[in-house]
Design a protein around this motif. Structure first.
Motif, PDB file in Angstrom:
ATOM      1  N   HIS A 120       0.812  -1.222   0.000  1.00  0.00           N
ATOM      2  CA  HIS A 120       0.000   0.000   0.000  1.00  0.00           C
ATOM      3  C   HIS A 120       0.848   1.277   0.000  1.00  0.00           C
ATOM      4  O   HIS A 120       0.309   2.381   0.034  1.00  0.00           O
ATOM      5  CB  HIS A 120      -0.938   0.025   1.205  1.00  0.00           C
ATOM      6  N   ARG A 171      -1.449   7.097   7.533  1.00  0.00           N
ATOM      7  CA  ARG A 171      -2.462   6.976   8.591  1.00  0.00           C
ATOM      8  C   ARG A 171      -2.567   5.525   9.056  1.00  0.00           C
ATOM      9  O   ARG A 171      -2.626   5.229  10.247  1.00  0.00           O
ATOM     10  CB  ARG A 171      -3.814   7.465   8.068  1.00  0.00           C
ATOM     11  N   LEU A 172      -2.581   4.609   8.094  1.00  0.00           N
ATOM     12  CA  LEU A 172      -2.722   3.188   8.400  1.00  0.00           C
ATOM     13  C   LEU A 172      -1.530   2.676   9.207  1.00  0.00           C
ATOM     14  O   LEU A 172      -1.701   2.024  10.244  1.00  0.00           O
ATOM     15  CB  LEU A 172      -2.854   2.394   7.090  1.00  0.00           C
ATOM     16  N   THR A 187     -14.218  -3.499   3.780  1.00  0.00           N
ATOM     17  CA  THR A 187     -13.179  -2.673   4.408  1.00  0.00           C
ATOM     18  C   THR A 187     -13.782  -1.574   5.290  1.00  0.00           C
ATOM     19  O   THR A 187     -13.300  -1.320   6.395  1.00  0.00           O
ATOM     20  CB  THR A 187     -12.303  -2.022   3.307  1.00  0.00           C
ATOM     21  N   ARG A 219     -16.163  -6.897  11.008  1.00  0.00           N
ATOM     22  CA  ARG A 219     -15.948  -5.448  10.875  1.00  0.00           C
ATOM     23  C   ARG A 219     -17.215  -4.665  11.220  1.00  0.00           C
ATOM     24  O   ARG A 219     -17.138  -3.570  11.779  1.00  0.00           O
ATOM     25  CB  ARG A 219     -15.443  -5.136   9.463  1.00  0.00           C
ATOM     26  N   VAL A 258     -12.927   3.221   8.834  1.00  0.00           N
ATOM     27  CA  VAL A 258     -12.252   2.516   7.737  1.00  0.00           C
ATOM     28  C   VAL A 258     -10.854   2.070   8.166  1.00  0.00           C
ATOM     29  O   VAL A 258     -10.461   0.925   7.938  1.00  0.00           O
ATOM     30  CB  VAL A 258     -12.163   3.392   6.469  1.00  0.00           C
ATOM     31  N   VAL A 259     -10.110   2.964   8.784  1.00  0.00           N
ATOM     32  CA  VAL A 259      -8.750   2.592   9.182  1.00  0.00           C
ATOM     33  C   VAL A 259      -8.781   1.649  10.388  1.00  0.00           C
ATOM     34  O   VAL A 259      -8.039   0.673  10.456  1.00  0.00           O
ATOM     35  CB  VAL A 259      -7.861   3.844   9.412  1.00  0.00           C
ATOM     36  N   ASN A 276     -10.771  -0.834  11.384  1.00  0.00           N
ATOM     37  CA  ASN A 276     -11.861  -1.751  11.029  1.00  0.00           C
ATOM     38  C   ASN A 276     -11.717  -3.131  11.688  1.00  0.00           C
ATOM     39  O   ASN A 276     -12.100  -4.143  11.113  1.00  0.00           O
ATOM     40  CB  ASN A 276     -11.984  -1.851   9.508  1.00  0.00           C
TER      41      ASN A 276
END
Ligand code: ADP
Ligand code: MG
Length: 140
Positions: free
Chosen positions: A55, A63-64, A94, A105, A112-113, A115
């Motif tokens: 990614h 951020r992830l 996701t 989830r 989203v991040v 999850n």
């Protein structure tokens, strides 16, 4: 090609912090997966970047990876016939808001991040991800 019977999951920091490790593992078992490796880790930023290498360059990469290095996670290898595909079904989309009822989830995700869980997306990535975290001595 024969379908793999192993996949890798991570329980992400927010879900660990909020006490969801037990409930998530119970649902994984109930869905017919065997846990063949399991541990707690606190990734460094460099380790999170290495795990999410595919990614790199995407707008959510920083951020992830910062989030994934923000606290302890639980890492597990799950075994079942058709593990990769079936586990993706169990975790859902996701974005937790778009995940189906009863998925991990939907039940435990916050955003989203954040999850709740990771699941390998292909047999090839499952092999890479299982080897990233576990030696042969840690797999049962
Ligand atoms: P999945 O985990 O469903 O396979 P991806 O591989 O596309 O999803 O992304 C990896 C992780 O990156 C996601 O689980 C999520 O935590 C985070 N992520 C994906 N897309 C976004 C986004 N648009 N904004 C923030 N975080 C994202
Ligand atoms: Mg993915």
């Amino acid at each position: 090609m024969e379908k793999s019977n192993q996949t890798l999951t991570l329980i992400k920091p927010y879900a660990v912090e909020h006490g969801y490790v037990g409930p998530i593992l119970a649902r994984i078992n109930k869905a017919g997966f065997r846990i063949t490796a399991l541990k707690y880790l606190h990734l460094s930023l460099e380790q999170a970047e290495a795990f999410y290498e595919i990614h790199r360059g995407k707008n959510f990469f920083e951020r992830l990876t910062r989030f994934m290095a923000s606290g302890p996670i639980v890492v597990a290898i799950l075994e079942k016939e058709n593990a990769v595909e079936d586990y993706r079904k169990l975790i859902g989309a996701t974005d937790p808001r778009k995940a189906g009822e009863g998925t991990l989830r939907k039940l435990f995700g916050a955003s989203v991040v954040s999850n709740a869980v990771h699941g390998s997306d292909s047999d090839q990535n499952a092999i890479r991800e299982c080897n990233f975290f576990f030696s042969s001595l840690e797999r049962f």
